[in-house]
Design a protein around this motif. Structure first.
Motif, PDB file in Angstrom:
ATOM      1  N   THR A  16       0.840  -1.187   0.000  1.00 38.87           N
ATOM      2  CA  THR A  16       0.000   0.000   0.000  1.00 38.87           C
ATOM      3  C   THR A  16       0.879   1.241   0.000  1.00 38.87           C
ATOM      4  OG1 THR A  16      -1.849   1.094   1.128  1.00 38.87           O
ATOM      5  CG2 THR A  16      -0.148   0.138   2.522  1.00 38.87           C
ATOM      6  N   GLU A  17       0.262   2.410  -0.219  1.00 36.50           N
ATOM      7  CA  GLU A  17       0.979   3.684  -0.190  1.00 36.50           C
ATOM      8  C   GLU A  17       0.739   4.359   1.159  1.00 36.50           C
ATOM      9  OE1 GLU A  17       2.807   5.488  -2.460  1.00 36.50           O
ATOM     10  OE2 GLU A  17       2.800   3.997  -4.067  1.00 36.50           O
ATOM     11  N   ILE A  18       1.825   4.788   1.824  1.00 36.95           N
ATOM     12  CA  ILE A  18       1.724   5.530   3.074  1.00 36.95           C
ATOM     13  C   ILE A  18       2.680   6.712   3.013  1.00 36.95           C
ATOM     14  CG2 ILE A  18       1.046   3.518   4.436  1.00 36.95           C
ATOM     15  CD1 ILE A  18       3.911   3.397   5.520  1.00 36.95           C
ATOM     16  N   ASP A  19       2.555   7.636   3.962  1.00 31.38           N
ATOM     17  CA  ASP A  19       3.449   8.790   4.011  1.00 31.38           C
ATOM     18  C   ASP A  19       4.849   8.357   4.425  1.00 31.38           C
ATOM     19  OD1 ASP A  19       1.388  10.490   3.333  1.00 31.38           O
ATOM     20  OD2 ASP A  19       0.897  10.979   5.427  1.00 31.38           O
ATOM     21  N   ARG A  20       5.832   9.015   3.870  1.00 35.11           N
ATOM     22  CA  ARG A  20       7.208   8.754   4.269  1.00 35.11           C
ATOM     23  C   ARG A  20       7.413   9.306   5.684  1.00 35.11           C
ATOM     24  NH1 ARG A  20      12.596  10.997   1.207  1.00 35.11           N
ATOM     25  NH2 ARG A  20      12.623  12.511   2.887  1.00 35.11           N
ATOM     26  N   PRO A  21       8.009   8.515   6.588  1.00 34.75           N
ATOM     27  CA  PRO A  21       8.159   8.971   7.976  1.00 34.75           C
ATOM     28  C   PRO A  21       9.313   9.960   8.146  1.00 34.75           C
ATOM     29  CG  PRO A  21       9.158   6.812   7.729  1.00 34.75           C
ATOM     30  CD  PRO A  21       8.529   7.141   6.394  1.00 34.75           C
ATOM     31  N   GLU A  22       9.304  10.649   9.269  1.00 32.69           N
ATOM     32  CA  GLU A  22      10.390  11.544   9.641  1.00 32.69           C
ATOM     33  C   GLU A  22      11.007  11.044  10.944  1.00 32.69           C
ATOM     34  OE1 GLU A  22      11.587  13.990   7.868  1.00 32.69           O
ATOM     35  OE2 GLU A  22      10.072  13.756   6.285  1.00 32.69           O
ATOM     36  N   PRO A  23      12.328  11.128  11.081  1.00 36.12           N
ATOM     37  CA  PRO A  23      12.963  10.605  12.293  1.00 36.12           C
ATOM     38  C   PRO A  23      12.710  11.498  13.510  1.00 36.12           C
ATOM     39  CG  PRO A  23      14.601  11.661  10.898  1.00 36.12           C
ATOM     40  CD  PRO A  23      13.313  11.657  10.123  1.00 36.12           C
ATOM     41  N   GLY A  24      12.398  10.850  14.645  1.00 37.94           N
ATOM     42  CA  GLY A  24      12.255  11.571  15.896  1.00 37.94           C
ATOM     43  C   GLY A  24      13.551  11.532  16.683  1.00 37.94           C
ATOM     44  N   PRO A  25      13.549  12.010  17.909  1.00 37.45           N
ATOM     45  CA  PRO A  25      14.754  11.986  18.738  1.00 37.45           C
ATOM     46  C   PRO A  25      15.319  10.573  18.869  1.00 37.45           C
ATOM     47  CG  PRO A  25      13.064  13.339  19.765  1.00 37.45           C
ATOM     48  CD  PRO A  25      12.412  12.653  18.601  1.00 37.45           C
ATOM     49  N   GLY A  26      16.622  10.431  18.651  1.00 38.89           N
ATOM     50  CA  GLY A  26      17.272   9.131  18.786  1.00 38.89           C
ATOM     51  C   GLY A  26      17.045   8.199  17.619  1.00 38.89           C
ATOM     52  N   GLU A  27      16.469   8.694  16.528  1.00 36.73           N
ATOM     53  CA  GLU A  27      16.141   7.845  15.379  1.00 36.73           C
ATOM     54  C   GLU A  27      16.890   8.288  14.131  1.00 36.73           C
ATOM     55  OE1 GLU A  27      11.538   6.546  16.422  1.00 36.73           O
ATOM     56  OE2 GLU A  27      11.897   8.306  15.140  1.00 36.73           O
ATOM     57  N   VAL A  28      16.939   7.369  13.152  1.00 36.83           N
ATOM     58  CA  VAL A  28      17.484   7.700  11.837  1.00 36.83           C
ATOM     59  C   VAL A  28      16.446   7.366  10.783  1.00 36.83           C
ATOM     60  CG1 VAL A  28      19.865   7.271  12.535  1.00 36.83           C
ATOM     61  CG2 VAL A  28      18.554   5.433  11.479  1.00 36.83           C
ATOM     62  N   LEU A  29      16.463   8.120   9.702  1.00 36.93           N
ATOM     63  CA  LEU A  29      15.674   7.793   8.519  1.00 36.93           C
ATOM     64  C   LEU A  29      16.566   7.003   7.585  1.00 36.93           C
ATOM     65  CD1 LEU A  29      13.153   8.080   6.652  1.00 36.93           C
ATOM     66  CD2 LEU A  29      14.235  10.165   5.748  1.00 36.93           C
ATOM     67  N   LEU A  30      16.109   5.840   7.198  1.00 38.71           N
ATOM     68  CA  LEU A  30      16.899   4.954   6.341  1.00 38.71           C
ATOM     69  C   LEU A  30      16.230   4.820   4.989  1.00 38.71           C
ATOM     70  CD1 LEU A  30      19.478   3.268   7.102  1.00 38.71           C
ATOM     71  CD2 LEU A  30      17.978   1.278   7.195  1.00 38.71           C
ATOM     72  N   ARG A  31      16.999   5.012   3.935  1.00 42.27           N
ATOM     73  CA  ARG A  31      16.540   4.620   2.595  1.00 42.27           C
ATOM     74  C   ARG A  31      16.844   3.133   2.483  1.00 42.27           C
ATOM     75  NH1 ARG A  31      15.362   7.471  -2.820  1.00 42.27           N
ATOM     76  NH2 ARG A  31      14.699   5.626  -3.934  1.00 42.27           N
ATOM     77  N   ILE A  32      15.810   2.326   2.521  1.00 46.98           N
ATOM     78  CA  ILE A  32      15.987   0.879   2.626  1.00 46.98           C
ATOM     79  C   ILE A  32      16.373   0.309   1.261  1.00 46.98           C
ATOM     80  CG2 ILE A  32      14.841  -1.312   3.179  1.00 46.98           C
ATOM     81  CD1 ILE A  32      13.044   0.320   5.111  1.00 46.98           C
ATOM     82  N   ALA A  33      17.414  -0.513   1.278  1.00 43.94           N
ATOM     83  CA  ALA A  33      17.865  -1.169   0.053  1.00 43.94           C
ATOM     84  C   ALA A  33      17.393  -2.612  -0.024  1.00 43.94           C
ATOM     85  CB  ALA A  33      19.386  -1.123  -0.032  1.00 43.94           C
ATOM     86  N   ALA A  34      17.336  -3.287   1.135  1.00 45.28           N
ATOM     87  CA  ALA A  34      16.966  -4.701   1.152  1.00 45.28           C
ATOM     88  C   ALA A  34      16.410  -5.064   2.515  1.00 45.28           C
ATOM     89  CB  ALA A  34      18.184  -5.576   0.822  1.00 45.28           C
ATOM     90  N   GLY A  60       8.618  -6.750   8.244  1.00 41.81           N
ATOM     91  CA  GLY A  60      10.031  -6.705   7.887  1.00 41.81           C
ATOM     92  C   GLY A  60      10.916  -6.401   9.075  1.00 41.81           C
ATOM     93  N   MET A  61      11.553  -7.438   9.646  1.00 38.26           N
ATOM     94  CA  MET A  61      12.315  -7.305  10.876  1.00 38.26           C
ATOM     95  C   MET A  61      13.766  -6.916  10.651  1.00 38.26           C
ATOM     96  SD  MET A  61      10.948 -10.741  12.790  1.00 38.26           S
ATOM     97  CE  MET A  61      11.397 -10.166  14.419  1.00 38.26           C
ATOM     98  N   GLU A  62      14.286  -7.175   9.477  1.00 35.17           N
ATOM     99  CA  GLU A  62      15.735  -7.156   9.270  1.00 35.17           C
ATOM    100  C   GLU A  62      16.052  -6.372   7.998  1.00 35.17           C
ATOM    101  OE1 GLU A  62      19.092 -10.685   9.574  1.00 35.17           O
ATOM    102  OE2 GLU A  62      17.104 -11.181   8.824  1.00 35.17           O
ATOM    103  N   VAL A  63      16.679  -5.213   8.142  1.00 35.02           N
ATOM    104  CA  VAL A  63      16.830  -4.320   6.994  1.00 35.02           C
ATOM    105  C   VAL A  63      18.270  -3.847   6.828  1.00 35.02           C
ATOM    106  CG1 VAL A  63      14.474  -3.503   7.255  1.00 35.02           C
ATOM    107  CG2 VAL A  63      16.311  -2.190   8.258  1.00 35.02           C
ATOM    108  N   ALA A  64      18.571  -3.389   5.637  1.00 31.99           N
ATOM    109  CA  ALA A  64      19.852  -2.756   5.354  1.00 31.99           C
ATOM    110  C   ALA A  64      19.604  -1.611   4.388  1.00 31.99           C
ATOM    111  CB  ALA A  64      20.832  -3.763   4.762  1.00 31.99           C
ATOM    112  N   GLY A  65      20.375  -0.562   4.538  1.00 30.84           N
ATOM    113  CA  GLY A  65      20.207   0.572   3.653  1.00 30.84           C
ATOM    114  C   GLY A  65      21.171   1.688   4.000  1.00 30.84           C
ATOM    115  N   ARG A  66      20.825   2.900   3.533  1.00 35.72           N
ATOM    116  CA  ARG A  66      21.713   4.057   3.692  1.00 35.72           C
ATOM    117  C   ARG A  66      20.999   5.125   4.523  1.00 35.72           C
ATOM    118  NH1 ARG A  66      26.252   4.803   0.770  1.00 35.72           N
ATOM    119  NH2 ARG A  66      25.604   3.284  -0.813  1.00 35.72           N
ATOM    120  N   VAL A  67      21.708   5.663   5.509  1.00 33.55           N
ATOM    121  CA  VAL A  67      21.153   6.719   6.353  1.00 33.55           C
ATOM    122  C   VAL A  67      20.900   7.968   5.511  1.00 33.55           C
ATOM    123  CG1 VAL A  67      21.583   8.237   8.334  1.00 33.55           C
ATOM    124  CG2 VAL A  67      22.286   5.828   8.431  1.00 33.55           C
ATOM    125  N   GLU A  68      19.670   8.512   5.625  1.00 36.22           N
ATOM    126  CA  GLU A  68      19.334   9.729   4.882  1.00 36.22           C
ATOM    127  C   GLU A  68      19.220  10.949   5.781  1.00 36.22           C
ATOM    128  OE1 GLU A  68      16.574  10.068   1.838  1.00 36.22           O
ATOM    129  OE2 GLU A  68      17.811   8.792   0.566  1.00 36.22           O
TER     130      GLU A  68
END
Length: 319
Positions: A16-34, A60-68
């Protein structure tokens, strides 16, 4: 953004389509690759996993990607960093927000698909065999479901630790995969009497069981005195009821292993284990076996590979 979501427990998950999230305190936004799939994802769809987020949520429990982007208070990471994350949920999407303290930097030689197939399976097997069972060189390790996601890593790590490895899996093709990972002896679970076959090989000192049910009970009866048994999962569908009298008579130990649980009460053990595993990967000692790689729009097909137990090693979804 696109995300593969569970709308209600017991229903069918879907893209489905949802809004892209924004990181809160202590979080990172990840562009997920796999995103690596796990048997636990199937349980989460039904609300039967130990951790039970309220629907709707993204699988999806296990991800890898690049910090945005970084949330407030995050240090030690920067946009562009390549990381893997044990997310718990949220990995089957194009972007995700995750706790910064769960991010693990990737070795330069590790591609994203390997990273998404690494943390949970290798982490579980390493923690189980080294920290819990204290597997010793020369001991005999029996691995059931040996061509599956966690089972295959147990074969590989057990062999690296100096054990003699007996692999039990269904059919010649899966046994060939286990043999390539280092198994010394092969047992076809489709037709063989597991108890008799293992006893004929001298019995098992450590049992790593991902199947449960009758398979666990057969392995229990083929375990040597003072053996250790690790119930890792119940892919066969039945949770075994363990007869305490057998544990008493044979001086056996059954050890629970829930890798994610260590984050709450002994995170240092996980961190040390992951650091050791990353070093082993960088040195060429470990190589994840990815049986199938599918794009996000075929996520349901990827989940079906797990349901049917047709996959070997890990199933990875790429974005």
């Amino acid at each position: 953004m696109r995300a593969y979501r569970v709308m209600d427990f017991g229903g069918k998950a879907g893209l489905t389509e949802i809004d892209r999230p924004e990181p809160g305190p202590g979080e990172v936004l990840l562009r997920i690759a796999a995103c690596g799939l796990n048997f636990a994802d199937l349980l989460m769809v039904k609300g039967e996993y130990q951790e039970r987020p309220d629907p709707p949520f993204t699988l999806g429990m296990e991800v890898a990607g690049r910090v945005e982007a970084l949330g407030a208070g995050v240090s030690g990471l920067a946009p562009g960093d390549r990381v893997a994350v044990f997310a718990g949920q949220g990995g089957l999407a194009e972007w995700g927000v995750f706790p910064a303290d769960r991010c693990v930097r990737l070795p330069d030689v590790m591609p994203f698909d390997h990273a998404a197939a690494f943390l949970i399976t290798y982490g579980t097997s390493h923690l189980a065999l080294k920290h819990r069972a204290r597997l010793q060189p020369g001991e005999t390790l029996l691995v059931t479901g040996a061509a599956g996601g966690v089972g295959l890593t147990a074969v590989e790590i057990g062999k690296a630790m100096g054990a003699r490895v007996i692999a039990s899996a269904r059919g010649a093709d899966k046994l060939a995969v286990a043999q390539a990972a280092g198994a010394d002896h092969l047992i076809d679970s489709d037709g063989a009497d597991l108890r008799a076959a293992v006893k004929a090989l001298g019995g098992a000192d450590v049992v790593y069981d991902a199947i449960g049910g009758d398979t666990f009970m057969a392995a229990l009866r083929a375990t040597n005195p003072e053996g250790r048994l690790l119930p890792i999962g119940f892919a066969g569908g039945a949770v075994p009821q363990i007869p305490a009298n057998l544990l008493l008579v044979k001086n056996l130990t059954v050890m629970g292993v829930y890798w994610g649980g260590y984050m709450a009460f002994k995170p240092r053990i996980l961190a040390d284990s992951i650091a050791e595993l990353m070093g082993m990967y960088a040195a060429g000692q470990l190589k994840p076996h990815i049986g199938q790689t599918l794009p996000l729009d075929r996520a349901e097909e990827a989940m079906d590979l797990l349901r049917s137990r047709k996959s070997t090693g890990k199933v990875v979804v790429t974005m």
